[in-house]
Enzyme design. Structure first.
Site, PDB file in Angstrom:
ATOM      1  CD  GLU A  39       1.014   3.639  -1.813  1.00 29.55           C
ATOM      2  OE1 GLU A  39       2.242   3.729  -1.911  1.00 29.55           O
ATOM      3  OE2 GLU A  39       0.426   2.568  -1.514  1.00 29.55           O
ATOM      4  CE  LYS A 108       5.313   2.793   0.181  1.00 25.00           C
ATOM      5  NZ  LYS A 108       4.539   2.185  -0.928  1.00 25.00           N
ATOM      6  CB  CYS A 142       1.397   1.399   1.244  1.00 23.49           C
ATOM      7  SG  CYS A 142       0.718  -0.124   0.513  1.00 23.49           S
TER       8      CYS A 142
END
Length: 255
Positions: A39, A108, A142
């Site tokens: 990331e 995300k 994540c």
């Protein structure tokens, strides 16, 4: 499918140096079928003000990933980078196929409020599942890992592997290790987790660690056998055994 994780800790704000590191590690993993980056690898997690480090429409990242993917004839899941698009800032994952073409982008979805991501990034609004060499692959980033309903939606679309670039603090290593196993077991899929801070891993559908990295810069490579997933589902088909009537059930509040 031979999968490699290019694990490295980016230098905060040193974009050119981070691109050079990514280029070197991709070249080192060139004999893989898929390479996964962490990331926010191009900037580190995360420099401020974020807007000053944003890749406009992801153009530099796209050009870099496409050139490397075509040069080595490898699929590259480009971790994630800071992208400015349409006046908004996203934490975006770009995927290039062996032909050097960008075939999908994923923003995300779940923003980590603890680190004030929700104040600087816009949340993604779509799930992304893409085929790489005929294998359906899902994408998450994540903090997405903490939301089981998100992974279930990806699995229901037919993903066989979910790739997760991350910058997950090792202070929260134990819950993360539990969560990657849980997401693999409950959805009967492979999980590939690339963490900039280390302890990256590849998990099979039984929740077993196939391979795990150390804490420094490393190429982590494993060959996964997709027939293993078929065998696991053949033994116990969790998705087929779901009782969908639960959504219509009344709640008993007598106690």
């Amino acid at each position: 499918m031979k999968i490699s994780i290019a694990q490295f800790k980016s230098k905060l704000g040193s974009v050119d140096e981070n691109f050079s590191t990514a280029e070197r590690l991709i070249a080192a993993a060139k004999n893989s079928d898929v390479i996964l980056l962490p990331e926010l690898w191009s900037t580190g997690y995360y420099p401020t003000p974020v807007k000053n480090f944003a890749d406009i429409d992801g153009e530099r990242t796209k050009n870099f990933l496409c050139a490397a993917a075509e040069k080595f004839s490898v699929n590259i899941i480009g971790g994630s980078v800071i992208v400015e698009s349409g006046g908004k800032i996203f934490n975006r994952c770009l995927v290039a196929n062996r032909l050097g073409k960008i075939i999908t982008a994923y923003d995300k979805t779940h923003l980590f409020s603890f680190a004030e991501e929700d104040k600087v990034f816009s949340a993604g609004e779509k799930i992304s599942v893409v085929e790489l060499d005929g294998v359906k692959c899902g994408l998450a980033i994540c903090y997405d890992l903490r939301f089981p309903e998100f992974f279930r939606k990806i699995a229901l679309i037919g993903a066989e592997i979910i790739f997760i670039p991350a910058a997950w603090s090792l202070k929260r290593l134990i819950p993360r290790q539990i969560l990657t196993k849980a997401r693999a077991i409950e959805n009967q899929i492979f999980i590939v987790f690339a963490n900039s801070s280390g302890k990256s891993e590849i998990i099979n559908p039984r929740g077993e660690i196939l391979i795990e990295s150390g804490r420094g810069e490393e190429i982590l490579t494993a060959e996964i056998n997709l027939r293993e997933r078929v065998e696991v589902i053949g033994e116990m088909n969790l998705l087929a055994d779901r009782n969908l009537s639960i959504d219509r059930m009344d709640i008993d509040e007598t106690f």
